[in-house]
Design a protein around this motif. Structure first.
Motif, mmCIF file in Angstrom:
data_model
loop_
_atom_site.group_PDB
_atom_site.id
_atom_site.type_symbol
_atom_site.label_atom_id
_atom_site.label_comp_id
_atom_site.label_asym_id
_atom_site.label_seq_id
_atom_site.Cartn_x
_atom_site.Cartn_y
_atom_site.Cartn_z
ATOM 1 N N ALA A 5 0.798 -1.152 0.128
ATOM 2 C CA ALA A 5 0.122 0.000 -0.024
ATOM 3 C C ALA A 5 1.056 1.347 0.013
ATOM 4 N N LYS A 6 1.959 1.095 -0.477
ATOM 5 C CA LYS A 6 2.915 2.206 -0.608
ATOM 6 C C LYS A 6 2.598 3.409 -1.453
ATOM 7 N N SER A 7 2.563 4.634 -1.314
ATOM 8 C CA SER A 7 1.987 5.502 -2.097
ATOM 9 C C SER A 7 3.017 6.821 -1.665
ATOM 10 N N TYR A 8 2.938 7.858 -2.818
ATOM 11 C CA TYR A 8 3.744 9.122 -2.844
ATOM 12 C C TYR A 8 3.355 9.822 -1.426
ATOM 13 N N GLN A 9 4.491 10.241 -0.812
ATOM 14 C CA GLN A 9 4.277 10.970 0.587
ATOM 15 C C GLN A 9 4.219 12.385 0.524
ATOM 16 N N PHE A 10 3.935 13.155 -0.752
ATOM 17 C CA PHE A 10 3.938 14.555 -0.479
ATOM 18 C C PHE A 10 2.717 14.921 -1.376
ATOM 19 N N ASP A 11 2.262 16.157 -1.076
ATOM 20 C CA ASP A 11 1.124 16.801 -1.415
ATOM 21 C C ASP A 11 1.333 17.705 -2.865
ATOM 22 N N GLN A 12 2.686 17.618 -3.287
ATOM 23 C CA GLN A 12 2.977 18.475 -4.327
ATOM 24 C C GLN A 12 4.313 17.904 -5.138
ATOM 25 N N LEU A 13 4.348 18.149 -6.317
ATOM 26 C CA LEU A 13 5.661 17.639 -7.117
ATOM 27 C C LEU A 13 6.869 17.967 -6.334
ATOM 28 N N PRO A 14 8.048 17.270 -6.766
ATOM 29 C CA PRO A 14 9.168 17.578 -6.166
ATOM 30 C C PRO A 14 9.813 19.069 -6.292
ATOM 31 N N VAL A 15 10.098 19.428 -5.401
ATOM 32 C CA VAL A 15 10.710 20.929 -5.454
ATOM 33 C C VAL A 15 12.326 20.991 -5.172
ATOM 34 N N ILE A 16 13.190 21.391 -5.947
ATOM 35 C CA ILE A 16 14.369 21.214 -6.086
ATOM 36 C C ILE A 16 15.140 22.859 -5.825
ATOM 37 N N ASP A 17 15.886 22.552 -4.958
ATOM 38 C CA ASP A 17 16.867 23.838 -4.613
ATOM 39 C C ASP A 17 17.759 24.067 -5.578
ATOM 40 N N TYR A 18 17.867 24.832 -6.533
ATOM 41 C CA TYR A 18 18.750 24.753 -7.590
ATOM 42 C C TYR A 18 19.849 25.588 -7.297
ATOM 43 N N ASP A 19 19.608 26.636 -6.237
ATOM 44 C CA ASP A 19 20.778 27.377 -5.762
ATOM 45 C C ASP A 19 21.865 26.393 -5.213
ATOM 46 N N LYS A 20 21.587 25.259 -4.560
ATOM 47 C CA LYS A 20 22.426 24.552 -3.763
ATOM 48 C C LYS A 20 22.770 23.185 -4.703
ATOM 49 N N HIS A 21 22.312 23.044 -5.816
ATOM 50 C CA HIS A 21 22.381 21.778 -6.921
ATOM 51 C C HIS A 21 23.764 21.827 -7.374
ATOM 52 N N PRO A 22 24.458 20.650 -7.076
ATOM 53 C CA PRO A 22 25.789 20.601 -7.775
ATOM 54 C C PRO A 22 26.084 20.815 -9.267
ATOM 55 N N ALA A 23 25.179 20.794 -10.042
ATOM 56 C CA ALA A 23 25.165 21.066 -11.299
ATOM 57 C C ALA A 23 24.451 22.192 -11.908
ATOM 58 N N TYR A 24 23.880 23.111 -10.876
ATOM 59 C CA TYR A 24 23.143 24.532 -11.228
ATOM 60 C C TYR A 24 23.757 25.547 -10.276
ATOM 61 N N GLY A 25 23.552 26.083 -9.316
ATOM 62 C CA GLY A 25 23.632 26.906 -8.282
ATOM 63 C C GLY A 25 25.552 26.647 -7.968
ATOM 64 N N ARG A 26 25.818 25.521 -7.783
ATOM 65 C CA ARG A 26 27.224 25.370 -7.389
ATOM 66 C C ARG A 26 28.248 25.609 -8.215
ATOM 67 N N VAL A 27 27.900 25.658 -9.640
ATOM 68 C CA VAL A 27 28.957 25.776 -10.660
ATOM 69 C C VAL A 27 28.391 26.863 -11.590
ATOM 70 N N LEU A 28 27.246 27.371 -11.626
ATOM 71 C CA LEU A 28 26.949 28.416 -12.634
ATOM 72 C C LEU A 28 27.058 30.126 -11.838
ATOM 73 N N PRO A 29 27.664 30.557 -12.913
ATOM 74 C CA PRO A 29 27.673 32.096 -12.360
ATOM 75 C C PRO A 29 26.284 32.794 -12.007
ATOM 76 N N MET A 30 26.140 33.795 -11.448
ATOM 77 C CA MET A 30 24.892 34.644 -11.357
ATOM 78 C C MET A 30 24.448 35.323 -12.731
ATOM 79 N N ALA A 31 23.544 34.954 -13.003
ATOM 80 C CA ALA A 31 22.818 35.478 -14.437
ATOM 81 C C ALA A 31 22.856 36.924 -14.438
ATOM 82 N N GLN A 32 23.090 37.336 -15.502
ATOM 83 C CA GLN A 32 23.218 38.636 -15.843
ATOM 84 C C GLN A 32 21.871 39.058 -16.408
ATOM 85 N N LEU A 33 21.605 40.359 -16.520
ATOM 86 C CA LEU A 33 20.289 40.763 -17.118
ATOM 87 C C LEU A 33 19.874 40.408 -18.254
ATOM 88 N N GLY A 34 20.752 40.183 -19.429
ATOM 89 C CA GLY A 34 20.486 39.755 -20.758
ATOM 90 C C GLY A 34 20.017 38.354 -20.480
#
Length: 362
Positions: A5-34
């Motif tokens: 009887a296992k089921s998904y434990q959350f009431d929303q889809l996965p939320v990811i902290d991209y600021d701390k993600h090893p392939a996003y925020g940890r390696v990408l520079p801060m985006a410029q206005l353009g």
């Protein structure tokens, strides 16, 4: 039949902290206005496309003929499309409980489908043999096509051969009859509150794919939840029929029961917008553009590759998924708005037929 009887434990889809993600925020520079402006433009395009497809229920309208420019086809047939959209909307408003199953077979399929978003279906051996025989010529064509493609080709659409309903009329009739005999059409119509049938039919062959991590450029391994996603389509169900033995290594459908009930229509629209705009891709350029979006818009429908091991959502997906092998069922009916992945083969191969159950044009 699902063994637990296992089921998904959350009431929303996965939320990811991209600021701390090893392939996003940890390696990408801060985006410029353009870059931020460019990302917003891409997102706006995807949002318009996703909202329009949601509004008109694009999956339930006739597809342009093979080789025809899509825009030109739609413009030429605009009166037909408008009539279908209006008729379908009116029929749904007055549907009520008109499509509740009238047979025990349909009711038995609907009950777990309504609860979990997924249910197994067992076909008799002689029916499976009949289906294999009917599809053998198309499977042979797909095998020839796959033989010409590199082993690194990982696009799901490249593993499928979609069968045109106009040139395969008898085949579509046969599958509609099979789905009706199983009670699948009754259950699907009750679930979607509209009359449905076999709208699209494809044979699919999945084999092991030799591909590096999508984040190899920054030294990050692939996630164990890679390929988990929700579909970008709305208001349809899918039926996958296995045409051979499918164990854990042959890419069975894996589904998170109960995940089809997650909240957030805006969240779902944002995720689909990013997928339609190409911002869900994991190439370095796409990652930079996606990361330049405002934090609240950093959502994907195809999110599996981005989930890291220590994420609570990833743990629930890995622990609570139901892998529907052929030992359980020979077919599986599911709501693609729930979290799932399919056809990820590590050994051998999987041959199946994939069916979209939609409201057919009238």
């Amino acid at each position: 039949m699902r063994a637990d009887a296992k089921s998904y434990q959350f009431d929303q889809l996965p939320v990811i902290d991209y600021d701390k993600h090893p392939a996003y925020g940890r390696v990408l520079p801060m985006a410029q206005l353009g870059s931020r402006l460019k990302a917003v433009v891409y997102f706006a395009y995807g949002l318009i496309l996703a909202a329009a497809r949601r509004l008109i229920d694009a999956e339930h309208l006739p597809r342009p003929a093979a080789g025809e420019p899509k825009l030109g086809w739609v413009l030429r047939h605009l009166p037909i499309y408008l009539r279908l959209i209006i008729l379908q909307r009116l029929s749904r408003l007055s549907a009520g409980n008109a499509y509740q199953p009238k047979t025990e077979r349909g009711a038995n399929i609907l009950a777990p489908l309504a609860r979990d978003g997924v249910t197994g279906v067992r076909l008799a051996p002689d029916k499976l043999l009949e289906i294999r025989t009917q599809l053998a010529p198309h499977v042979a064509i797909l095998e020839q096509q796959l033989a010409l493609r590199p082993a690194t080709a990982a696009d799901a659409e490249e593993t499928r051969l979609w069968l045109d309903p106009e040139t395969n009329v008898e085949l579509y009739k046969a599958f509609n009859q099979t789905a009706a005999d199983l009670g699948v059409l009754e259950a699907a119509s009750a679930y979607l509150k509209r009359p449905v049938g076999v709208g699209h039919l494809a044979v699919q062959i999945n084999q092991p794919v030799e591909a590096p991590s999508e984040f190899a450029d920054v030294g990050v391994d692939s996630s164990a939840t890679k390929h988990f996603h929700i579909d970008t389509s709305y208001n349809l169900l899918k039926l996958v029929i296995y045409l051979g033995d499918v164990g854990a290594a042959q890419g069975p459908l894996s589904y998170l029961p109960g995940s089809q009930r997650v909240k957030g229509s805006w969240d779902g629209l944002v995720r689909r917008a990013n997928d339609f705009a190409g911002l869900s891709a994991t190439t370095p350029g796409a990652r930079e553009l996606f990361y330049a979006l405002p934090e609240g818009w950093r959502r994907k429908a195809s999110f599996g590759a981005d989930l890291v091991a220590e994420n609570d959502y990833a743990r629930s997906i890995l622990d609570d998924q139901w892998r529907v092998t052929s030992d359980d069922e020979t077919a599986v009916l599911y709501d693609p708005n729930g979290i799932h992945r399919d056809g990820i083969v590590s050994a051998g191969r999987r041959v199946a037929v994939v069916i979209k159950l939609t409201e057919l044009p009238r």
